[in-house]
Design an enzyme around this catalytic site. Structure first.
Site, short mmCIF file in Angstrom:
data_model
loop_
_atom_site.label_atom_id
_atom_site.label_comp_id
_atom_site.label_asym_id
_atom_site.label_seq_id
_atom_site.Cartn_x
_atom_site.Cartn_y
_atom_site.Cartn_z
N GLU A 87 0.81 -1.22 0.00
CA GLU A 87 0.00 0.00 0.00
C GLU A 87 0.84 1.26 0.00
O GLU A 87 0.52 2.23 -0.70
CB GLU A 87 -0.96 0.00 1.19
N HIS A 156 -11.05 -3.63 10.53
CA HIS A 156 -11.76 -3.57 9.25
C HIS A 156 -12.93 -2.59 9.26
O HIS A 156 -13.78 -2.64 8.40
CB HIS A 156 -12.29 -4.96 8.87
#
Lengths: 379, 324
Positions: A87, A156
């Site tokens: 990322e 999450h």
């Protein structure tokens, strides 16, 4: 299912500007938030061949919950591609591509993954324009989804808008409806700055009247979703949906709430918020994130600094408690605030001592407008 | 034409002139720095000049370069304006970033220097991104990442090599291994002395060259650039060199082993090339004096320009956070 306030009924014309008159037909065209995002990507990609989309899973069978459907087929694998699980490096890649003249779009299935990339986002993308004396810009759009429910848990389901909004040089966008999602995403992609575009997963299946074709909702312009005279409720993202439900219930007790959706966290439509607070004299702020140092603190400080004299009651905030998201459904259920919590805060600023009149509570319990749809596993 | 044939007399003289110019500019900055008028962290390039000169001599207009906070040599080798660099060090409005970035954020976008960074490793993936942009545009331009040995310890080094190789991007990764991260020697930070070999793990060529030999750097870079331009993908070049001064500022590094420092000073990249060119009859003492005089005059003018330039006005504080 649709948000109770449609584009035409609830959005004053000055807040929703089509790219050109005639782009929007009169026919109602209901589309889910997910489809609106997808349409925005198609429009932006078709208009400008400097755009490309990359991200983990953008072309896998799930297609980022359907939002990247048809893009690879239409624009080819060079402009729509999956990436290594890097990322931070890949964010550096889009910054470099932007400095070399491209307009990249990066997608994260969960906003939590952007924390891997905070170095490139905060240290590099956000600084480039200023540190170059205004000679360079980084036109990148980073889509990031907030998970919620089905045990998404501590890693999450974070809602990180305040983290990004704190950093000068970034823009932070947080649509609450399909109409806004499409218009704001097109604006974000066409903007010359790094934009963090935050999509709440539980809005994905909610439909709204979404015009065909290209239109923009300007960054930095909020909208009064529902007018009211008694209390201003400033809410973002999914909490706009919950606030509208609370408003309906509050009407049972004769309380007329005004719902203000800033739509972009940064730049912030300060005047729209202050105008509303000056009118109602009462303020409830509803955020999808934590309380401490969050967006709700910012709005409260803004009101205290700029229109303290207009306030008839202390400000109330409805936020997540300052704890990580629990995974178990037993705790998740009480972790997230909803319409009843918003109604309670509104009743409190109305001087009802934090007591929700039974009629309001009953209204929420028996509401014909359901909550935003839950999504089911495995992901 | 192969890499050896490409090393013409003109090229050699140009390399020498570039390196001499960097050296004298850096020496002047070192003299002026204690005046406390250049109020920004400044990382001098003395001892490493052959790397920037040898790398940039292979690049053409449209190629892009991404560097580190120790970027004066890169900026000057690419043809960045000396006045704008000097003014930047003095925080002036006429600086290359209007005083906003300082020595650690030098840019020369028109000459190809797109980003330098105070943060180690930060610009490595940007070069991969610029390479991706060239691929999407189907150009024959290349992107170059220049970083230190410390940069190879950052995750983005590995992420960038993997991605560039995966997509066969036109990128050259150039590591300036000067063996020190601030005061900490390479051997205390890395498990093996094999930076160039890491290229093989990412399925690209990796070579180690004497980073104090401008011609050796030039040849390795030439091969890597040609490979990138013909679409064969990225390469990694490890240039072993040495920083003579302290990490930041104009002082010597008190922690260095004097013998080690002397060895490297004896292998001064500028003097090495100078001797070679004199031996080959390409350079006379008179040429050297003339070059020095020209550069010195340019430096005097640049320092005057910088000192006499105005500071940014107060209203510039809030300008340029966002692009229009």
């Amino acid at each position: 299912m649709s948000v109770p306030v449609s584009r035409r009924a609830g959005v004053p014309a000055r807040h929703a500007e089509p790219a050109a008159p005639g782009d929007i037909s009169d026919a109602v065209r209901m589309r889910a938030f997910r489809q609106a995002i997808n349409e925005a990507l198609h429009e932006a990609m078709a208009r400008d061949d400097r755009t490309f989309i990359m991200g983990e899973g953008v072309d896998d069978p799930k297609l980022i919950f359907g939002s990247t459907a048809g893009l690879k087929e239409r624009f080819g694998p060079e402009r729509v591609f999956d990436i290594p699980l890097s990322e931070n490096g890949m964010t550096g890649v889009i910054i470099g591509a932007a400095l070399a003249g491209m307009r990249p779009i990066m997608t994260h299935q969960r906003i939590d993954f952007t924390l891997y990339a905070m170095d490139q986002i905060a240290n590099h993308a956000a600084k480039r324009c200023y540190a170059s004396g205004g000679r360079q810009s980084v036109p990148i759009t980073i889509r990031a989804l907030v998970g919620c429910g089905w045990g998404q848990g501590p890693q999450h389901s974070q809602s990180l808008q305040s983290v990004f909004a704190h950093i000068p040089g970034l823009k932070v966008v947080m649509p609450s409806s399909a109409y806004d999602a499409k218009g704001l995403l097109i604006s974000s992609i066409e903007d010359n700055n790094p934009v963090i575009f935050i999509e709440h997963r539980r809005l994905y299946e909610i439909e709204d009247d979404v015009p065909d074709g290209h239109y923009k909702v300007p960054l930095g312009r909020g909208v009064v979703k529902c007018e009211g005279k008694d209390v201003t409720v400033v809410a973002v993202s999914l909490m706009v949906f919950e606030s509208i439900r609370a408003r309906q219930a509050l009407a049972e007790a004769g309380i007329d709430a005004e719902i203000v959706d800033p739509r972009t966290i940064k730049p912030l439509d300060v005047n729209l918020i202050l105008e509303s607070v000056r009118k109602t004299g009462r303020l409830v702020i509803v955020d999808t994130a934590w309380k401490t140092c969050g967006f709700s603190a910012e709005i409260a400080a803004l009101a205290a600094e700029e229109c303290f004299g207009a306030l008839k009651a202390p400000i109330r905030r409805v936020t997540l408690p300052d704890v990580p998201t629990p995974t178990t459904s037993a705790l998740e259920k009480i972790y997230y605030p909803g319409a009843l919590d918003i109604a309670r805060a509104a009743c409190d600023v109305m001087g009802l001592g934090g007591k929700v009149p039974p009629a309001v509570e009953a209204s929420i319990a028996g509401m014909t407008t359901p909550t935003a749809p839950q999504f089911f596993g495995p992901f | 034409m192969d890499a050896v044939d490409a090393v013409t007399p003109d090229l050699k003289k140009n390399l020498y002139r570039t390196m001499l110019r960097i050296r004298r500019i850096e020496e002047k900055i070192a003299v002026l720095y204690p005046e406390q008028e250049m109020r920004c962290p400044t990382h001098l390039y003395i001892g490493q000049e052959a790397v920037a000169a040898g790398v940039c001599a292979n690049l053409s207009k449209g190629d892009s370069v991404f560097g580190t906070y120790r970027a004066h040599g890169l900026y000057l080798s690419l043809g960045g304006d000396l006045n704008a660099m000097m003014a930047e060090l003095y925080g002036k409005r006429t600086g290359c970033t209007r005083g906003k970035g300082g020595s650690m954020q030098l840019i020369a976008p028109d000459e190809g220097l797109l980003c330098t960074s105070a943060l180690v490793g930060g610009t490595i993936p940007m070069a991969a991104g610029a390479g991706l942009a060239e691929r999407l545009r189907r150009s024959d331009r290349v992107a170059v990442a220049v970083f230190g040995d410390g940069g190879t310890e950052e995750g983005v080094f590995h992420e960038s090599l993997n991605f560039a190789s995966l997509k066969k991007l036109p990128v050259v990764f150039v590591c300036e291994n000067n063996f020190y991260a601030v005061y900490t020697h390479f051997s205390q930070r890395q498990c093996a002395d094999n930076i160039y070999e890491r290229a093989h793990a990412y399925a690209m060529p990796g070579v180690r060259v004497d980073g104090n030999d401008a011609l050796e750097v030039y040849r390795a870079m030439r091969e890597a650039v040609m490979r990138a331009r013909r679409g064969a993908g990225p390469s990694l070049i490890e240039c072993r060199t040495y920083r003579w001064l302290e990490h930041v500022g104009a002082s010597s590094d008190v922690t260095r082993d004097p013998e080690e420092l002397d060895e490297w000073i004896a292998r001064c990249p500028v003097r090495t090339l100078q001797h070679r060119l004199v031996e080959e009859g390409l350079l006379s003492e008179e040429d050297i004096h003339r070059m020095k005089a020209e550069v010195d005059a340019e430096i005097v003018a640049a320092v005057r320009f910088a000192k006499e330039s105005p500071f940014p006005a107060p209203e510039e504080l809030e300008a340029g956070v966002y692009a229009p």
